[in-house]
Design a protein around this motif. Sequence first.
Motif, short mmCIF file in Angstrom:
data_model
loop_
_atom_site.label_atom_id
_atom_site.label_comp_id
_atom_site.label_asym_id
_atom_site.label_seq_id
_atom_site.Cartn_x
_atom_site.Cartn_y
_atom_site.Cartn_z
N SER A 29 0.81 -1.23 0.00
CA SER A 29 0.00 0.00 0.00
C SER A 29 0.84 1.28 0.00
CB SER A 29 -0.98 -0.01 1.17
OG SER A 29 -0.26 -0.12 2.38
N THR A 30 2.12 1.19 0.38
CA THR A 30 2.92 2.42 0.40
C THR A 30 4.13 2.37 -0.53
OG1 THR A 30 4.38 1.66 2.17
CG2 THR A 30 2.36 2.77 2.83
N SER A 81 7.04 1.95 0.31
CA SER A 81 8.27 2.41 0.94
C SER A 81 8.54 1.75 2.28
CB SER A 81 8.22 3.93 1.12
OG SER A 81 6.97 4.32 1.66
N LEU A 140 2.87 5.47 7.96
CA LEU A 140 3.24 5.47 6.54
C LEU A 140 2.00 5.57 5.67
CD1 LEU A 140 5.91 2.74 5.73
CD2 LEU A 140 6.07 5.20 5.41
N VAL A 141 1.01 4.76 5.99
CA VAL A 141 -0.21 4.74 5.19
C VAL A 141 -0.97 6.06 5.37
CG1 VAL A 141 -2.42 3.56 4.87
CG2 VAL A 141 -0.35 2.24 5.30
N GLY A 142 -0.75 6.72 6.49
CA GLY A 142 -1.41 8.00 6.73
C GLY A 142 -2.80 7.85 7.30
#
Lengths: 500, 340, 336
Positions: free
Chosen positions: C29-30, C32, C284-286
């Motif tokens: 999903s990211t 990174s 990370l996903v926010g």
Amino acid sequence: MALRVTGLRKSFGGVHALQGVDLTIEAGEVHALLGHNGAGKSTLIKALGGAFQPDDGTIEVGGRSHAGLTPRQSIEAGIAIIFQHLSLVDSLSVVDNIFLGQEQRRLGMVDRRRQREAAQRLLDRLGATSSLDSRVGDLPMGQKQLVEIAKALSRDPVVLVLDEPTAALSSHEIGALERTVRSLQEQGLAICYVTHLLGEVERLADRMTVLRDGRVHVATSLEGKTRRDIIEAIAEPPTDLPPAGPVHDADPPQLQVRGLAGPGIGPVDLEVRPGEIVGLYGLIGSGRTRTLEMVFGRRSRRGSITVGGREVRRATPRAALAAGLALVPGDRGRQGLFASLTALDNALLPAQGVLSRFGLRRRRAEAEAFERLATSLAVHPATPNAPARAFSGGNQQKLLLGRWINGILPTTVLLLDEPTQGVDVRARHEIYKVVRTIASERRTAVLFASTDPEEVVALADRALVMQDGRVIGELAGAALDEDALLHAVHQSDSDLQEQS
Amino acid sequence: MNAVVKKSVDRRTFLAWTGGIGAAVLASACSAPSSTKASGDKVAKSSKDVDTVAWDYPFTFLPVYAGVAKFAKERAKEKGVSLEQTNDNGKPDVQASNLDTLIAKKVPAIVSFPMVFEALETQAAKALSAGIIWVTYGGTLENQSASITFSFEEGGRKLGEDAAAWAQENLGGKGKVAFLVDDTIQLGIERTKGMIDAFTAAAPDMEVVGREQAIDPDTALTKTKAILAKHPDVNVVLGITDGAAFGGYKALVESGRSETDAKTYVGGQDGDLGSLELIKKGTFYRASAALQLRDIGNAVIDVPLAVADGKSDAEASTDVPITLVKQGDALLDEIIAQYG
Amino acid sequence: MSTTVNPRQLARYPLIPVIVAMAIGFELSTGSFMGSQNLLGIATDSATLAIVAVPSALLVISGYLDLSVGSTYALGAVAAGWLASEHGGGLLTCVLLSLLAGLAVGAVNGFLCCVVGLSPFIVTLGTLTAVRGLAQQFAPLPLTSFGDSFAWLGGAKVAGLPSPVVIALLVVLVAGAILALTPVGRHIYAIGVSREAAYLSGVRVRTVPFTLFLATGACAALAGAIKASVLGAVQSGTAGSGFELAVLTAVLVGGVALTGGSGTLVGVVLGVAFLGILQNGLTLVGVPTFWQQVAQGLALVVAAGLAYLAPRLEALAAVRPQAARRTTSEPTPATT
């Protein structure tokens, strides 16, 4: 017929406790259930009480058949069990104990008047003399037991099971209990009477069932049977216990206890010589366990403990162990076993430090020590990594014995509290054999406590009879038999009562 | 990882019970002599009748508390009154019960910072009817003698506007911004709203790549590092507190950003010493919306005394300005000096 | 034990599949998550948690509990930070003072819990509050400007690894060696299973947990000092607040039973990794603040559910491969 058990089977972790047991008791019959420790008596009783589900077989009560019972179903079906350890609340009154959990209600309120009337009727029926408002904790043992029976009767049972009801009673109380049992029998109750005392069987029972190794060995009517017949029915095949080793009076005592005293105990003086096995016999509450715990330093004490001529000053287990004392406690689950740890850890926990080098454990040495120990004590299965809880009671007890007699620790005095409690027949003999062997070969002094006169006679070279925290008698050699032991505790008790 | 259970507010919930009781017992025990003097239904007629000011500040874990407390104590000494402090553990119900205790023992004046403003109207009314001077701190209530105010929303707005202007000038309005915010208590929510609204209005083309809960440096460091993993080129990090902004600053430096990078802006609020020193040094920590700790500390003592002397709400109340301090400002050195 | 991952080990450590699934999900999903920079960041952030969770786990295995670690962490950070900023203390003296502070808290906890015999829950809940107060009283304002020597503690690289990670690895190794290789390791379990039986077996039932309290205190203070060094700042009011719950969560999610006597260090390390990855990934996903909380709570429940299933799965896994080889010699667990 009131109770019919058919083909009952139960095994625990590979140990077959019950292997197809049948038992039938008619209404108005007193049925003696006999057998040695580990023969399956208590497992059978627990099955009746709903402590577990049987693997196979049926329990039929009052015409209804069950494949298994829960504790609640057991009570509803009409089974009442009076265990040795009573289920009374000491701080409550007699009447409150009788109706605890089944209070008589009227408009949502406890109907005290009706409860008192019913309780008085029950006590009268049993010939109990205690007052309704007495605190149960203040009553003598015999009266407590009657309260427990009254509580059971209030639920209107079909079958009454009494588990060694006289074990903690004085001879005076025993007479009263026997009269009560007879009157209940006349009132039509089916009574299952568990005991190991032949006199009681002769006086009370109509029929008997003898269990051995989880099976029915003998089931017969007692009509026309002599005491000889009963003894033959119960007697086990001759055992091959190694003979007791010689005890030399010239040897200085390995364990010497002088003026041992503490709350409710003492003063106690005793000696155990190298290679000697001494039994501490007494009824429940006579102070056997506490005496052992004080010798071992588990409880604070006064008086002196000398091991091999050197006094053990500090009353702590560590000091005792360092001096060569070791204790296998009576409450195996709580005080002895590490149930979730491995067999090896259980057997070698105190030895691991001795075996270690530079503070690191030596696994190879531990594995070898375990193997030796498992072989010499016949531990089954001999798997070092299985958790101790997976072992049968007998094998758990062997692991605990092995904790101290593994040849690694300097144990010279072994204290055993109820060494064969909850242990099956075969394991019991193996434990006796081990104890005899270490006494005669390693010259270890053994002091063990037991409530079982048979055990004391089988294992001890010499027996000390305990009562009220003191040693009141000593029996040895030919004079040491079951009748003499029972006589010693009950006689002195009735003497006391006559004096007062 | 701390943040799984690390919400300082949660921890305080966990503790408030014991701590609150302890504080209440301590508070009542320590000031027994003064309370007997002040009791007896005596209503303060002039500032001479006020021998004690009770200052109720619930967020004792914030560094700004220690700063204001320092100046309030100094001022109290000057004015010859004693300063009594509560320990609410950041918990509204503990605050309410501590206030009840203060009212019950009739301290002459209470300065209270309500965690939830509406919730303390009852206590304020009770205090007033008992003849106690009630000064609301950080806002206003219906029932009060006076107030000490400073707009949290405005502090956030000033920071947001400055950062946006900087972004327009240095990044051409294009870049990435991350916000370290607080959504849990009223003052945090106001600061957050002021900061984000002002920034996004003035720099609409900046991409918002993070909006994370963080009021302390530890949490902010962890969160900013995670944001940097996905967006290593974040230009602007704005913090709800200087503590949070400090954590963001550390994360940027740790990721290899030069301390004086011209394309980076970090800013916070409160005016903590560590942050002010970074601003002074000329790093990319460029601004802090600083509370004037000395002014606030003085007001905690002066406002209730003014009320005792008969000043009306309007006359006695003070609004302490929040100033954005940046490198080169005279105020910067002044505030740093105040800490000394 | 074989070196390849077999079903039985997977069943023993249910967190392994969870962590793998989380890693894949976050990476997808990211894009990174799996970067070495990010993974190293997670390791550095998790290091302080590991340093405290490991001795805490030993304490819980021995049947005790230390809730005061969050405040001890703050005290250790304040002690080191105060010496570094106010007196220009160097690395060694700062760490020493911090350790002393931690040992002092550990000694108080240990004395009250092991010698006097008070409830560790209540005692350490008390020291949690009291020690936080001490730290705040001692340093009400944030401490900064520590100097280069002290900065080395949290900022140095050893063999390419950040120093906090290296220290955490050392703590794990030492604790692992004690548990697996020394008699004391078995004593820790024995005391947790049955203190009474251990006492009667001659185990030092007071000294062993007392020492573990000391170790936990020292490690908590050290973790605080490390974090202070990494941050270059200490706020006595917020440093390590809620840390005790993070530690306890890592320990329990890692499969250590609060009742004592069971648990493994591997499990605890996995528990720490689980929390670190979860925190990092959600950021990370926010995910918005409050949804993060919801997700964290749910993840914990899932982990707890797997820990519940683990013994049952393990039993299943144990039956299948062995049924073919062994017949009757293995005892089946008794049900009573």
